[in-house]
Design a protein around this motif. Sequence first.
Motif, short mmCIF file in Angstrom:
data_model
loop_
_atom_site.label_atom_id
_atom_site.label_comp_id
_atom_site.label_asym_id
_atom_site.label_seq_id
_atom_site.Cartn_x
_atom_site.Cartn_y
_atom_site.Cartn_z
N ASN A 93 0.84 -1.20 0.00
CA ASN A 93 0.00 0.00 0.00
C ASN A 93 0.87 1.26 0.00
O ASN A 93 1.78 1.39 0.82
CB ASN A 93 -0.91 -0.01 1.23
CG ASN A 93 -1.83 1.19 1.25
OD1 ASN A 93 -1.52 2.18 1.91
ND2 ASN A 93 -2.92 1.12 0.54
N PHE A 120 -5.12 -6.23 -7.68
CA PHE A 120 -6.41 -5.90 -7.08
C PHE A 120 -6.87 -4.57 -7.65
O PHE A 120 -6.09 -3.84 -8.28
CB PHE A 120 -6.27 -5.79 -5.55
CG PHE A 120 -5.77 -7.04 -4.90
CD1 PHE A 120 -6.64 -8.05 -4.56
CD2 PHE A 120 -4.42 -7.21 -4.63
CE1 PHE A 120 -6.19 -9.22 -3.97
CE2 PHE A 120 -3.95 -8.37 -4.04
CZ PHE A 120 -4.84 -9.38 -3.71
N ASN A 121 -8.12 -4.23 -7.43
CA ASN A 121 -8.60 -2.90 -7.82
C ASN A 121 -7.74 -1.84 -7.13
O ASN A 121 -7.39 -2.00 -5.96
CB ASN A 121 -10.07 -2.70 -7.42
CG ASN A 121 -11.00 -3.51 -8.29
OD1 ASN A 121 -10.69 -3.87 -9.42
ND2 ASN A 121 -12.17 -3.81 -7.75
N ASN A 122 -7.41 -0.80 -7.87
CA ASN A 122 -6.63 0.33 -7.34
C ASN A 122 -5.25 -0.07 -6.83
O ASN A 122 -4.72 0.55 -5.92
CB ASN A 122 -7.40 1.05 -6.22
CG ASN A 122 -8.69 1.64 -6.72
OD1 ASN A 122 -8.73 2.22 -7.80
ND2 ASN A 122 -9.75 1.49 -5.95
N SER A 123 -4.66 -1.11 -7.42
CA SER A 123 -3.32 -1.52 -6.98
C SER A 123 -2.21 -0.88 -7.83
O SER A 123 -1.05 -1.20 -7.65
CB SER A 123 -3.18 -3.04 -6.97
OG SER A 123 -3.36 -3.60 -8.25
N ASN A 177 -0.02 1.99 -5.20
CA ASN A 177 -0.98 0.95 -4.84
C ASN A 177 -1.86 1.51 -3.73
O ASN A 177 -1.40 1.73 -2.61
CB ASN A 177 -0.25 -0.31 -4.38
CG ASN A 177 -1.19 -1.40 -3.94
OD1 ASN A 177 -2.40 -1.28 -4.04
ND2 ASN A 177 -0.62 -2.49 -3.44
N ASN A 179 -4.55 -0.08 -2.72
CA ASN A 179 -5.25 -1.22 -2.13
C ASN A 179 -4.46 -1.67 -0.90
O ASN A 179 -3.24 -1.50 -0.84
CB ASN A 179 -5.34 -2.36 -3.15
CG ASN A 179 -6.35 -3.40 -2.75
OD1 ASN A 179 -6.16 -4.13 -1.79
ND2 ASN A 179 -7.45 -3.47 -3.50
N SER A 180 -5.11 -2.26 0.07
CA SER A 180 -4.42 -2.72 1.28
C SER A 180 -3.65 -4.02 1.04
O SER A 180 -2.80 -4.39 1.84
CB SER A 180 -5.42 -2.91 2.43
OG SER A 180 -6.42 -3.83 2.05
N ARG A 183 0.49 -5.90 -4.42
CA ARG A 183 0.48 -6.23 -5.85
C ARG A 183 1.82 -6.90 -6.16
O ARG A 183 2.87 -6.42 -5.72
CB ARG A 183 0.34 -4.96 -6.68
CG ARG A 183 0.11 -5.28 -8.15
CD ARG A 183 0.05 -4.02 -8.95
NE ARG A 183 1.41 -3.61 -9.22
CZ ARG A 183 1.75 -2.79 -10.19
NH1 ARG A 183 0.84 -2.26 -10.95
NH2 ARG A 183 3.00 -2.48 -10.38
#
Length: 193
Positions: A93, A120-123, A177, A179-180, A183
């Motif tokens: 993140n 992931f979404n928003n990574s 990234n 996302n928590s 990636r």
Amino acid sequence: MFKNIFTNYLYSKKLDVDLTNLKKHILETKDDDEKGVHMTNNGGWQSKDFNKINSFTEHLFKSLDLIIKEIKNKIEYNHNLELNNYWYNINSNGSYNVPHNHVGLYNDVIISGVFYVQTFNNSGRLIFRRNEPLVNIMYRDNNSIFNEYNSSTWNVNPSDNYCLLFPAHLEHYVEPNFNSSNRMSISFNYSKK
């Protein structure tokens, strides 16, 4: 007569690599070398370079070798290319990669690429940046739909088991990234033999 005089390519393809074992291998590699290296990454972790294919990456690079042949035929490049190096990336993140290209970093690199292991979404999208100042001047206040003539960037959303190959000179970077989850990707270069 209207003619295009210069162009670049972006090759993309979904592969069928066993991601479960590959993820495990990348995490074990990170555990063995927690520090990694700092190249274009801001935050996150990047492995040292590898030249030898291992049992976890064998299927991936066999698939990429076939793609390299396809690209060579399409761009009419007559020299042999071979895998120069590859490395693993884990963007946690907030981590991102600054703008860079792969020319001059390694010997005779012709084609570079990335393979997405876990996304992931928003990574973090991969962004290609066009280094042509006139594009920004010409189209700054233009409301037209973006195309290959008026775009200054090209964005690609990462997706699991997806590979992208492109000329090594293309400037690119990776967005943060948001996302928590981490990636994971593998970057690579193919050089003139």
